[in-house]
Design an enzyme around this catalytic site. Structure first.
Site, PDB file in Angstrom:
ATOM      1  N   LYS A 218      52.422  48.041  58.681  1.00 44.46           N
ATOM      2  CA  LYS A 218      52.142  46.655  58.313  1.00 44.46           C
ATOM      3  C   LYS A 218      53.406  45.795  58.465  1.00 44.46           C
ATOM      4  CE  LYS A 218      50.161  43.443  55.128  1.00 44.46           C
ATOM      5  NZ  LYS A 218      49.305  43.161  53.987  1.00 44.46           N
ATOM      6  N   GLU A 228      50.733  34.665  60.056  1.00 47.04           N
ATOM      7  CA  GLU A 228      49.496  34.886  60.822  1.00 47.04           C
ATOM      8  C   GLU A 228      49.204  33.800  61.856  1.00 47.04           C
ATOM      9  OE1 GLU A 228      46.285  36.890  58.610  1.00 47.04           O
ATOM     10  OE2 GLU A 228      44.908  35.646  59.745  1.00 47.04           O
ATOM     11  N   HIS A 239      37.623  43.113  59.403  1.00 49.67           N
ATOM     12  CA  HIS A 239      37.536  42.350  58.147  1.00 49.67           C
ATOM     13  C   HIS A 239      36.544  41.191  58.158  1.00 49.67           C
ATOM     14  CE1 HIS A 239      40.743  44.741  56.544  1.00 49.67           C
ATOM     15  NE2 HIS A 239      40.879  43.978  55.475  1.00 49.67           N
TER      16      HIS A 239
HETATM   17  P1  NAD Z   1      41.805  45.982  41.969  1.00 57.31           P
HETATM   18  O1  NAD Z   1      43.070  45.288  41.815  1.00 57.31           O
HETATM   19  O2  NAD Z   1      40.577  45.347  41.409  1.00 57.31           O
HETATM   20  O3  NAD Z   1      41.957  47.452  41.390  1.00 57.31           O
HETATM   21  C1  NAD Z   1      40.850  48.321  41.402  1.00 57.31           C
HETATM   22  C2  NAD Z   1      40.598  48.923  40.007  1.00 57.31           C
HETATM   23  O4  NAD Z   1      41.597  49.907  39.745  1.00 57.31           O
HETATM   24  C3  NAD Z   1      40.703  47.903  38.898  1.00 57.31           C
HETATM   25  O5  NAD Z   1      39.689  48.187  37.948  1.00 57.31           O
HETATM   26  C4  NAD Z   1      42.069  48.183  38.285  1.00 57.31           C
HETATM   27  O6  NAD Z   1      42.126  47.839  36.922  1.00 57.31           O
HETATM   28  C5  NAD Z   1      42.176  49.673  38.455  1.00 57.31           C
HETATM   29  N1  NAD Z   1      43.522  50.241  38.542  1.00 57.31           N
HETATM   30  C6  NAD Z   1      44.647  49.693  39.047  1.00 57.31           C
HETATM   31  N2  NAD Z   1      45.639  50.592  39.064  1.00 57.31           N
HETATM   32  C7  NAD Z   1      45.148  51.726  38.540  1.00 57.31           C
HETATM   33  C8  NAD Z   1      45.693  53.020  38.311  1.00 57.31           C
HETATM   34  N3  NAD Z   1      46.940  53.347  38.682  1.00 57.31           N
HETATM   35  N4  NAD Z   1      44.892  53.970  37.749  1.00 57.31           N
HETATM   36  C9  NAD Z   1      43.596  53.683  37.428  1.00 57.31           C
HETATM   37  N5  NAD Z   1      43.035  52.486  37.638  1.00 57.31           N
HETATM   38  C10 NAD Z   1      43.802  51.520  38.196  1.00 57.31           C
HETATM   39  O7  NAD Z   1      41.455  46.248  43.520  1.00 57.31           O
HETATM   40  P2  NAD Z   1      42.337  46.752  44.755  1.00 57.31           P
HETATM   41  O8  NAD Z   1      41.416  47.585  45.548  1.00 57.31           O
HETATM   42  O9  NAD Z   1      43.634  47.286  44.366  1.00 57.31           O
HETATM   43  O10 NAD Z   1      42.598  45.391  45.541  1.00 57.31           O
HETATM   44  C11 NAD Z   1      41.539  44.646  46.088  1.00 57.31           C
HETATM   45  C12 NAD Z   1      41.980  43.211  46.217  1.00 57.31           C
HETATM   46  O11 NAD Z   1      43.101  43.149  47.086  1.00 57.31           O
HETATM   47  C13 NAD Z   1      40.923  42.305  46.796  1.00 57.31           C
HETATM   48  O12 NAD Z   1      40.858  41.136  46.027  1.00 57.31           O
HETATM   49  C14 NAD Z   1      41.446  41.992  48.189  1.00 57.31           C
HETATM   50  O13 NAD Z   1      41.055  40.722  48.645  1.00 57.31           O
HETATM   51  C15 NAD Z   1      42.933  42.062  47.986  1.00 57.31           C
HETATM   52  N6  NAD Z   1      43.702  42.347  49.196  1.00 57.31           N
HETATM   53  C16 NAD Z   1      44.789  41.558  49.445  1.00 57.31           C
HETATM   54  C17 NAD Z   1      45.560  41.804  50.558  1.00 57.31           C
HETATM   55  C18 NAD Z   1      46.770  40.973  50.812  1.00 57.31           C
HETATM   56  O14 NAD Z   1      47.384  41.103  51.869  1.00 57.31           O
HETATM   57  N7  NAD Z   1      47.178  40.136  49.875  1.00 57.31           N
HETATM   58  C19 NAD Z   1      45.247  42.862  51.426  1.00 57.31           C
HETATM   59  C20 NAD Z   1      44.142  43.657  51.125  1.00 57.31           C
HETATM   60  C21 NAD Z   1      43.366  43.392  49.994  1.00 57.31           C
HETATM   61  N1  GLY Z   2      45.643  42.397  54.825  1.00 54.94           N
HETATM   62  C1  GLY Z   2      45.842  41.616  55.994  1.00 54.94           C
HETATM   63  C2  GLY Z   2      47.172  40.955  56.040  1.00 54.94           C
HETATM   64  O1  GLY Z   2      47.974  41.150  55.158  1.00 54.94           O
HETATM   65  O2  GLY Z   2      47.444  40.222  56.951  1.00 54.94           O
END
Ligand code: NAD
Ligand code: GLY
Length: 351
Positions: A218, A228, A239
């Site tokens: 990445k 981007e 996506h």
């Molecule tokens: P999330 O932050 O909702 O975490 C998933 C679940 O895991 C939550 O219930 C959280 O409380 C729990 N959790 C967190 N850490 C834990 C741990 N160590 N042990 C047990 N449970 C834990 O979801 P996610 O999948 O981490 O992230 C998804 C989000 O990320 C989406 O909103 C997506 O749009 C965003 N995203 C952003 C980017 C970016 O470049 N900014 C890239 C990809 C995804």
């Molecule tokens: N997750 C896509 C980006 O960071 O560009």
């Protein structure tokens, strides 16, 4: 310990990503030796699992926890956080520590970008998805008006502390979710692809080992195109369809939607661009191996309309980044009608 440095084109500052055991303790020691006022932002699940550890390693630092879950990645949470930051009297030199999954990272990063027109943010990703993807690269956002990540900013974290220890408490579903972005990276990187198809992908030790490799993949893209304008679009592979599914199918996590998106878009690739069909079969096999659901049960064609407000679109068409050959991708644009037809055709094939 592995350190990845991201220098921003034409800028003096950099993001430093530190992958190591006991990342939180290391962060605590670093903060103690500086005079910076810090503030921890997390969610309720992470707080109940790691609250004591946070208190021990980051003593005397105020903690604010949002309700866990994507449905709280909204303006209300953002403004509650900003209020808590103001009450804690953070100033320009303060630092916000976003300690949690991608939701905490996205909301925390956005709050840091807005507060006093921008303060430093440290990301401590605790999910596999956040470690391999969202904590690195500076994209921050909240969902708004029914559109994912509609309101956001680019705000690069000054540091990212990645600890494999956090993965041990993750439910299997969250591991699968992180694997969605790992498979996406594998579609862009031949070496990672070969490694994934030959290994037990749910093995935590293996996953801990490949986190730094994913960050490198990445970072190599983001270094060249932080905002981007071109190249970074490759990180949106699968996506467009994934986001449309995510908006309509609340039973699926982001990563599961990404896997389904890659699967659908690899089939779109077969009919629109030159590609290696046997490689795409292997990629599809990998997506199916990670996904545990019945992929034919989702009415993906009916979600096509949700892609219209996707940020990747600039004109009338729906933009897609599709896999083609091993490590390669193509950008294509379809009209909404054609995209809907393609999704319907593919769903028919999958049933
Ligand atoms: P999330 O932050 O909702 O975490 C998933 C679940 O895991 C939550 O219930 C959280 O409380 C729990 N959790 C967190 N850490 C834990 C741990 N160590 N042990 C047990 N449970 C834990 O979801 P996610 O999948 O981490 O992230 C998804 C989000 O990320 C989406 O909103 C997506 O749009 C965003 N995203 C952003 C980017 C970016 O470049 N900014 C890239 C990809 C995804
Ligand atoms: N997750 C896509 C980006 O960071 O560009």
């Amino acid at each position: 310990m592995k350190t990845v440095r991201l220098h921003w084109k034409g800028k003096a500052e950099e993001s430093v990503v530190i992958c190591r055991k006991n990342a939180l303790k290391f962060l605590g020691q670093t903060l103690q030796s500086s005079n910076t006022r810090a503030f921890v932002f997390t969610d309720t699940n992470v707080l109940s699992l790691y609250g004591k550890k946070i208190k021990r390693t980051l003593p005397d630092i105020p903690v604010f926890a949002m309700e866990a879950g994507e449905e709280h990645k909204n303006g209300e949470t953002l403004f509650s956080l900003l209020s808590a930051m103001a009450k804690a009297e953070l100033h320009r030199n303060s630092v916000l520590i976003a300690l949690g999954g991608g939701v905490v990272g996205d909301v925390g990063g956005l709050a840091a970008s807005l507060y006093m027109r921008g303060i430093d943010c440290i990301q401590v990703p605790t999910t596999l998805l956040a470690q391999v993807d969202s904590s690195v690269g500076g994209k921050t956002a909240i969902d708004f008006c029914g559109v994912k990540n509609l309101v956001g900013a680019f705000h690069q974290p000054v540091r990212v502390y990645v600890g494999p220890d956090f993965l041990k408490t993750l439910p299997m579903r969250e591991i699968r979710c992180g694997l969605g972005e790992i498979v996406k990276h594998a579609a862009l990187d031949k070496e990672l692809f070969d490694e994934l198809v030959s290994r037990e992908v749910f093995d935590l030790e293996f996953l801990g080992e490949i986190v730094p490799k994913n960050i490198e993949i990445k970072a190599a893209v983001v270094r060249k195109d932080p905002q981007e304008k071109g190249l970074r679009r490759c990180l949106n592979l699968g996506h467009t369809t994934a986001h449309a599914i995510e908006l309509n199918e609340s039973t699926l996590s982001h990563g599961e939607c990404v896997l389904l998106g890659i699967l659908y878009e690899s089939r779109i690739a077969r009919t629109h661009v030159p590609c290696d069909k046997s490689y795409l079969d292997e990629l599809e096999g990998l997506c199916r191996r990670v996904l545990s659901c019945d992929i034919s049960s989702f009415d993906v064609p009916s979600f096509a309309q949700s892609s219209v407000l996707d940020k990747k679109n600039t004109g009338k068409g729906i933009k897609l980044v599709v896999p083609t050959f091993k490590g390669e991708y193509a950008e294509i644009e379809l009209s909404l009608e054609e995209y809907t037809r393609e999704l319907a055709r593919i769903r028919g094939e999958l049933c």
